[in-house]
Design an enzyme around this catalytic site. Structure first.
Site, PDB file in Angstrom:
ATOM      1  N   GLN A  38      53.140  41.840 -32.343  1.00  0.00           N
ATOM      2  CA  GLN A  38      52.840  40.421 -32.155  1.00  0.00           C
ATOM      3  C   GLN A  38      51.757  39.968 -33.139  1.00  0.00           C
ATOM      4  O   GLN A  38      50.639  40.478 -33.118  1.00  0.00           O
ATOM      5  CB  GLN A  38      52.356  40.201 -30.721  1.00  0.00           C
ATOM      6  CG  GLN A  38      51.755  38.854 -30.431  1.00  0.00           C
ATOM      7  CD  GLN A  38      52.722  37.717 -30.658  1.00  0.00           C
ATOM      8  OE1 GLN A  38      52.514  36.891 -31.531  1.00  0.00           O
ATOM      9  NE2 GLN A  38      53.787  37.689 -29.879  1.00  0.00           N
ATOM     10  N   SER A  54      54.628  23.242 -17.326  1.00  0.00           N
ATOM     11  CA  SER A  54      55.950  22.794 -17.759  1.00  0.00           C
ATOM     12  C   SER A  54      57.046  23.704 -17.209  1.00  0.00           C
ATOM     13  O   SER A  54      58.087  23.243 -16.742  1.00  0.00           O
ATOM     14  CB  SER A  54      56.018  22.764 -19.288  1.00  0.00           C
ATOM     15  OG  SER A  54      57.315  22.436 -19.733  1.00  0.00           O
ATOM     16  N   GLY A  59      61.362  24.920 -15.477  1.00  0.00           N
ATOM     17  CA  GLY A  59      61.921  26.253 -15.692  1.00  0.00           C
ATOM     18  C   GLY A  59      61.804  26.664 -17.159  1.00  0.00           C
ATOM     19  O   GLY A  59      61.311  25.910 -18.005  1.00  0.00           O
ATOM     20  N   LEU A  61      63.408  26.979 -20.468  1.00  0.00           N
ATOM     21  CA  LEU A  61      64.579  26.373 -21.092  1.00  0.00           C
ATOM     22  C   LEU A  61      65.195  27.258 -22.162  1.00  0.00           C
ATOM     23  O   LEU A  61      66.381  27.138 -22.463  1.00  0.00           O
ATOM     24  CB  LEU A  61      64.200  25.016 -21.702  1.00  0.00           C
ATOM     25  CG  LEU A  61      63.611  24.003 -20.712  1.00  0.00           C
ATOM     26  CD1 LEU A  61      63.308  22.688 -21.427  1.00  0.00           C
ATOM     27  CD2 LEU A  61      64.576  23.764 -19.557  1.00  0.00           C
ATOM     28  N   GLY A  81      58.994  35.252 -27.679  1.00  0.00           N
ATOM     29  CA  GLY A  81      58.723  34.570 -26.417  1.00  0.00           C
ATOM     30  C   GLY A  81      57.457  35.017 -25.722  1.00  0.00           C
ATOM     31  O   GLY A  81      57.354  34.956 -24.495  1.00  0.00           O
ATOM     32  N   GLU A  82      56.450  35.435 -26.503  1.00  0.00           N
ATOM     33  CA  GLU A  82      55.205  35.945 -25.915  1.00  0.00           C
ATOM     34  C   GLU A  82      54.513  34.894 -25.036  1.00  0.00           C
ATOM     35  O   GLU A  82      54.049  35.200 -23.949  1.00  0.00           O
ATOM     36  CB  GLU A  82      54.257  36.381 -27.030  1.00  0.00           C
ATOM     37  CG  GLU A  82      52.913  36.927 -26.543  1.00  0.00           C
ATOM     38  CD  GLU A  82      52.956  38.391 -26.163  1.00  0.00           C
ATOM     39  OE1 GLU A  82      52.017  38.841 -25.482  1.00  0.00           O
ATOM     40  OE2 GLU A  82      53.919  39.067 -26.533  1.00  0.00           O
ATOM     41  N   ARG A  83      54.446  33.639 -25.506  1.00  0.00           N
ATOM     42  CA  ARG A  83      53.762  32.609 -24.720  1.00  0.00           C
ATOM     43  C   ARG A  83      54.507  32.332 -23.406  1.00  0.00           C
ATOM     44  O   ARG A  83      53.887  32.188 -22.352  1.00  0.00           O
ATOM     45  CB  ARG A  83      53.624  31.321 -25.535  1.00  0.00           C
ATOM     46  CG  ARG A  83      52.646  31.420 -26.687  1.00  0.00           C
ATOM     47  CD  ARG A  83      52.568  30.136 -27.487  1.00  0.00           C
ATOM     48  NE  ARG A  83      51.955  29.071 -26.722  1.00  0.00           N
ATOM     49  CZ  ARG A  83      52.579  27.997 -26.249  1.00  0.00           C
ATOM     50  NH1 ARG A  83      53.887  27.853 -26.461  1.00  0.00           N
ATOM     51  NH2 ARG A  83      51.944  27.076 -25.571  1.00  0.00           N
ATOM     52  N   ARG A  84      55.825  32.254 -23.480  1.00  0.00           N
ATOM     53  CA  ARG A  84      56.605  32.030 -22.258  1.00  0.00           C
ATOM     54  C   ARG A  84      56.434  33.193 -21.285  1.00  0.00           C
ATOM     55  O   ARG A  84      56.359  33.011 -20.071  1.00  0.00           O
ATOM     56  CB  ARG A  84      58.086  31.860 -22.620  1.00  0.00           C
ATOM     57  CG  ARG A  84      58.466  30.463 -23.074  1.00  0.00           C
ATOM     58  CD  ARG A  84      59.813  30.450 -23.760  1.00  0.00           C
ATOM     59  NE  ARG A  84      59.733  30.967 -25.109  1.00  0.00           N
ATOM     60  CZ  ARG A  84      60.756  31.514 -25.757  1.00  0.00           C
ATOM     61  NH1 ARG A  84      61.922  31.622 -25.167  1.00  0.00           N
ATOM     62  NH2 ARG A  84      60.603  31.948 -26.985  1.00  0.00           N
ATOM     63  N   ASN A 117      57.439  34.028 -34.936  1.00  0.00           N
ATOM     64  CA  ASN A 117      56.146  33.401 -34.678  1.00  0.00           C
ATOM     65  C   ASN A 117      55.786  32.382 -35.741  1.00  0.00           C
ATOM     66  O   ASN A 117      55.217  31.331 -35.437  1.00  0.00           O
ATOM     67  CB  ASN A 117      55.055  34.474 -34.585  1.00  0.00           C
ATOM     68  CG  ASN A 117      54.953  35.057 -33.188  1.00  0.00           C
ATOM     69  OD1 ASN A 117      54.350  34.469 -32.315  1.00  0.00           O
ATOM     70  ND2 ASN A 117      55.593  36.199 -32.981  1.00  0.00           N
TER      71      ASN A 117
END
Length: 290
Positions: A38, A54, A59, A61, A81-84, A117
């Site tokens: 990362q 959000s 959900g 998305l 998708g680290e932040r999610r 990223n």
């Protein structure tokens, strides 16, 4: 387990148009580990909280992209998708939607993580510059090749990379959002004069100067008579504390002894501690050898 038909633009950019053929399912959060490659180092708590709100309302998305963990069956490693992923854990969600990619090669995993990223909009300028540099250095890309991979112009890649030439205290300002990328680019014209950068940067922060005002200040400094600029630098300017700390750490690590740099304007002295006569001879031997 079902297959997904709308995985979002980010996944399509990364893997092409055949992503709908990959395995898609709800995966237990506990079975997912972070991507060790990362490139993002700074995750703002406020930004993550807003993303979590959000996700709570709408959900997730766009599914996370993972690969099977080659060392532990039944578990997965993040590609994108680290932040999610972090926001979902903040919410205590038991599962998250994922698609599984067949990525066994570590170099490919690193490349995909970097590109994914960089294509996001929430990297700070230094994280983006370091990601560009990693992509170019690790995979021997030219700037032109990197720009094609990233869908960016060569000039934008070159401009971002130049930010790495700035002193550490300016980089930290960019990371923390104290200075904008525009401010930093203006200061690059003084990249070989750390004292001048520190002087102008302090004015920018104290007076809340715009990018245009900063550019004017830099131009004014560059057009000073050489003797005036030199005199000001010699008589009044010390090297910035962050740079002084960097030099101190470098000397300490090299000599394995406590080192202190004492400044007095543009002059000063270096103190090196020793703890026995043998230790003194060791230190002198290192200095003389260098």
């Amino acid at each position: 387990m079902t297959k997904n038909k709308g995985l979002g633009q980010g996944v399509g950019v990364l893997f092409g148009d055949d992503s709908e053929e990959e395995l898609y399912f709800e995966c237990n959060v506990e079975n997912i580990t972070a991507n060790k490659h990362q490139p993002r180092n700074h995750f703002g708590e406020q930004d993550l909280a807003e993303l979590a709100d959000s996700i709570k309302e709408h959900g997730i998305l766009q599914p996370l992209v993972v690969r099977r963990n080659p060392k532990k069956g039944g578990t997965y490693e993040l590609i994108a998708g680290e932040r999610r992923f972090r926001a979902s854990k903040m919410l205590g969600m038991p599962t998250v939607p994922v698609i599984v990619k067949d990525v066994a090669d570590e170099n490919t995993l690193l490349e995909l993580a970097l590109i994914e990223n960089i294509q996001r909009t929430d990297l700070n300028p230094i994280e983006e510059a370091e990601a560009y540099h990693s992509l170019i250095s690790k995979f021997n890309y030219t700037q032109e090749e990197a720009s094609v991979k990233l869908g960016k112009s060569r000039s934008s890649v070159a401009n971002i990379l130049r930010l790495l030439n700035l002193p550490d205290f300016i980089k930290q300002d960019l990371i923390e959002g104290n200075l904008s990328e525009g401010h930093a680019r203006s200061l690059l014209r003084l990249a070989d004069n750390i004292a001048a950068i520190k002087e102008i940067r302090d004015q920018v922060l104290s007076k809340k100067l715009s990018v245009r005002q900063t550019e004017m200040l830099v131009r004014k400094y560059l057009h000073k008579p050489a003797t005036q600029t030199l005199k000001k630098s010699e008589d009044r300017q010390e090297i910035p504390d962050s740079y002084c700390s960097t030099l101190t750490n470098q000397l300490t690590n090299k000599l394995h002894s406590k080192v202190t740099i004492l400044q007095n304007g543009s002059r000063g002295k270096i103190e090196i501690e020793y703890y026995s006569l043998d230790d003194l001879e060791r230190v002198i031997g290192l200095v003389v050898k260098e």
